[in-house]
Motif scaffolding. Sequence first.
Motif, PDB file in Angstrom:
ATOM      1  N   SER A  58       0.846  -1.187   0.000  1.00 44.44           N
ATOM      2  CA  SER A  58       0.000   0.000   0.000  1.00 44.44           C
ATOM      3  C   SER A  58       0.886   1.243   0.000  1.00 44.44           C
ATOM      4  CB  SER A  58      -0.910  -0.007   1.232  1.00 44.44           C
ATOM      5  OG  SER A  58      -1.838   1.056   1.159  1.00 44.44           O
ATOM      6  N   LEU A  59       0.479   2.242  -0.764  1.00 48.14           N
ATOM      7  CA  LEU A  59       1.277   3.463  -0.926  1.00 48.14           C
ATOM      8  C   LEU A  59       0.744   4.591  -0.067  1.00 48.14           C
ATOM      9  CD1 LEU A  59       1.649   3.659  -4.824  1.00 48.14           C
ATOM     10  CD2 LEU A  59       2.958   2.288  -3.193  1.00 48.14           C
ATOM     11  N   GLY A  60       1.651   5.252   0.636  1.00 48.92           N
ATOM     12  CA  GLY A  60       1.274   6.488   1.337  1.00 48.92           C
ATOM     13  C   GLY A  60       0.953   6.268   2.795  1.00 48.92           C
ATOM     14  N   GLY A  61      -0.342   6.088   3.072  1.00 45.63           N
ATOM     15  CA  GLY A  61      -0.780   5.999   4.461  1.00 45.63           C
ATOM     16  C   GLY A  61      -0.939   7.388   5.067  1.00 45.63           C
ATOM     17  N   ASP A  62      -1.327   7.414   6.312  1.00 48.74           N
ATOM     18  CA  ASP A  62      -1.635   8.678   6.979  1.00 48.74           C
ATOM     19  C   ASP A  62      -0.390   9.449   7.387  1.00 48.74           C
ATOM     20  OD1 ASP A  62      -3.196  10.653   8.457  1.00 48.74           O
ATOM     21  OD2 ASP A  62      -2.535   9.601  10.252  1.00 48.74           O
ATOM     22  N   SER A  63       0.602   8.743   7.925  1.00 48.95           N
ATOM     23  CA  SER A  63       1.723   9.475   8.533  1.00 48.95           C
ATOM     24  C   SER A  63       3.069   8.813   8.269  1.00 48.95           C
ATOM     25  CB  SER A  63       1.505   9.582  10.051  1.00 48.95           C
ATOM     26  OG  SER A  63       1.459   8.290  10.630  1.00 48.95           O
ATOM     27  N   VAL A  64       4.108   9.601   8.442  1.00 50.28           N
ATOM     28  CA  VAL A  64       5.482   9.113   8.343  1.00 50.28           C
ATOM     29  C   VAL A  64       6.319   9.888   9.358  1.00 50.28           C
ATOM     30  CG1 VAL A  64       6.012  10.703   6.409  1.00 50.28           C
ATOM     31  CG2 VAL A  64       7.411   8.654   6.763  1.00 50.28           C
ATOM     32  N   ASN A  65       7.059   9.164  10.169  1.00 54.05           N
ATOM     33  CA  ASN A  65       7.925   9.807  11.162  1.00 54.05           C
ATOM     34  C   ASN A  65       7.149  10.828  12.005  1.00 54.05           C
ATOM     35  OD1 ASN A  65      10.258  10.442  12.564  1.00 54.05           O
ATOM     36  ND2 ASN A  65      10.990  11.893  11.017  1.00 54.05           N
ATOM     37  N   SER A  66       5.960  10.453  12.442  1.00 53.17           N
ATOM     38  CA  SER A  66       5.067  11.254  13.299  1.00 53.17           C
ATOM     39  C   SER A  66       4.490  12.512  12.635  1.00 53.17           C
ATOM     40  CB  SER A  66       5.742  11.633  14.625  1.00 53.17           C
ATOM     41  OG  SER A  66       6.681  12.652  14.437  1.00 53.17           O
ATOM     42  N   GLY A  67       4.775  12.712  11.351  1.00 51.42           N
ATOM     43  CA  GLY A  67       4.130  13.802  10.607  1.00 51.42           C
ATOM     44  C   GLY A  67       3.246  13.214   9.516  1.00 51.42           C
ATOM     45  N   SER A  68       2.415  14.034   8.895  1.00 52.87           N
ATOM     46  CA  SER A  68       1.562  13.543   7.807  1.00 52.87           C
ATOM     47  C   SER A  68       2.393  13.181   6.578  1.00 52.87           C
ATOM     48  CB  SER A  68       0.534  14.612   7.418  1.00 52.87           C
ATOM     49  OG  SER A  68      -0.359  14.839   8.485  1.00 52.87           O
ATOM     50  N   ALA A  69       1.995  12.096   5.896  1.00 48.77           N
ATOM     51  CA  ALA A  69       2.668  11.680   4.653  1.00 48.77           C
ATOM     52  C   ALA A  69       1.943  12.344   3.477  1.00 48.77           C
ATOM     53  CB  ALA A  69       2.621  10.164   4.521  1.00 48.77           C
ATOM     54  N   TYR A  70       2.630  13.240   2.804  1.00 46.21           N
ATOM     55  CA  TYR A  70       2.010  14.010   1.717  1.00 46.21           C
ATOM     56  C   TYR A  70       2.316  13.438   0.338  1.00 46.21           C
ATOM     57  CZ  TYR A  70       0.247  17.800   4.590  1.00 46.21           C
ATOM     58  OH  TYR A  70      -0.481  18.534   5.497  1.00 46.21           O
ATOM     59  N   PHE A  71       1.318  13.486  -0.533  1.00 44.05           N
ATOM     60  CA  PHE A  71       1.531  13.239  -1.955  1.00 44.05           C
ATOM     61  C   PHE A  71       2.032  14.546  -2.550  1.00 44.05           C
ATOM     62  CE2 PHE A  71      -0.036  13.407  -6.354  1.00 44.05           C
ATOM     63  CZ  PHE A  71       0.609  12.283  -6.852  1.00 44.05           C
ATOM     64  N   LYS A  72       3.310  14.567  -2.961  1.00 45.83           N
ATOM     65  CA  LYS A  72       3.924  15.843  -3.354  1.00 45.83           C
ATOM     66  C   LYS A  72       4.823  15.656  -4.577  1.00 45.83           C
ATOM     67  CE  LYS A  72       6.060  19.891  -1.236  1.00 45.83           C
ATOM     68  NZ  LYS A  72       6.628  20.479  -0.018  1.00 45.83           N
ATOM     69  N   PRO A  73       4.238  15.511  -5.770  1.00 46.87           N
ATOM     70  CA  PRO A  73       5.064  15.337  -6.974  1.00 46.87           C
ATOM     71  C   PRO A  73       5.654  16.663  -7.461  1.00 46.87           C
ATOM     72  CG  PRO A  73       2.750  15.382  -7.561  1.00 46.87           C
ATOM     73  CD  PRO A  73       2.809  15.515  -6.056  1.00 46.87           C
TER      74      PRO A  73
END
Length: 309
Positions: A113-128
């Motif tokens: 699964s790609l992305g998810g809600d968070s990464v390293n306690s911050g939000s995981a953003y889709f940012k191309p």
Amino acid sequence: MSNMALPKLKLIFTLFFLQAFLTSPTSIQAAPANSDLFREYIGAEFNNVKFSDVPINPNVEFHFLLSFAIDYDPSGSSPTNGKFNVFWDSDNLSPSQVSSIKNQHSNVKVALSLGGDSVNSGSAYFKPSSIDSWVSNAVSSLTSIIQQYNLDGIDIDYEHFSADPATFSECIGKLITTLKNNGVISFASIAPFDDDQVQSHYLALWKSYGHLIDYVNFQFYAYDQGTTVSQFINYFKTQSSNYNGGKVLASFISDGSGGLSPENGFFTACHRLKSEQQLHGIFVWSADDSKKIGFRYEKQSQALLATPH
């Protein structure tokens, strides 16, 4: 009836069938009846859950969804424009363990699964940075991970966006198209929930690329805790209409923190959907949380799906 009337009738029938054919939706076919598909997210919470811990009923189609691959640097501090890294518990959910569970159970497939809600306690953003550069990086990095781990598909679970819906649609749509055309994956799913920003992105993707999306893992557990059976059925019908023609799956969260819980009637709702030929499968968030309660609801879900009627 005179012979003169026959060609005219034929012409009317021909026009009628032609019109019916041209006005029918060709891009997305009607979803079939009940399915025996069971899916479970695994690996996001690093509590040592293994594939082999989870009960697998031989009479269902079973998908594990590794959570998550994220296009952030390995420390989880900044986006990498489509260069994905593994952020699931790869010590316990390694390539050899993927091969092992698939060898032991012919009905098991494994996806990421790609992305998810968070990464390293911050939000995981889709940012191309741009559509083409993101797609190129994503195809390359994901092909490498998918082949290393012997995976079968991908799930799209971005929940925060630094790009507009059209950009998201093109990036994800082109990624799925390329991975399928290259034979890297055999299925793809999306995991939206009822939030205006989230829905605007996923509905744009669905409109343009819905014919390539095999399952809709709609997060019904993102609705309020204490959802009733009748509310759940209404939500299900609303989202089935939004993702028209899609296989929208029923879902619950194992810790009971949202939506309709197994204790409060989830399986009652599933039986009702099944009786209406609308139960396209069940998915669970997540194996990590279910471990401490002995996977009782996984067993119950699969038993329900495996029963013919």
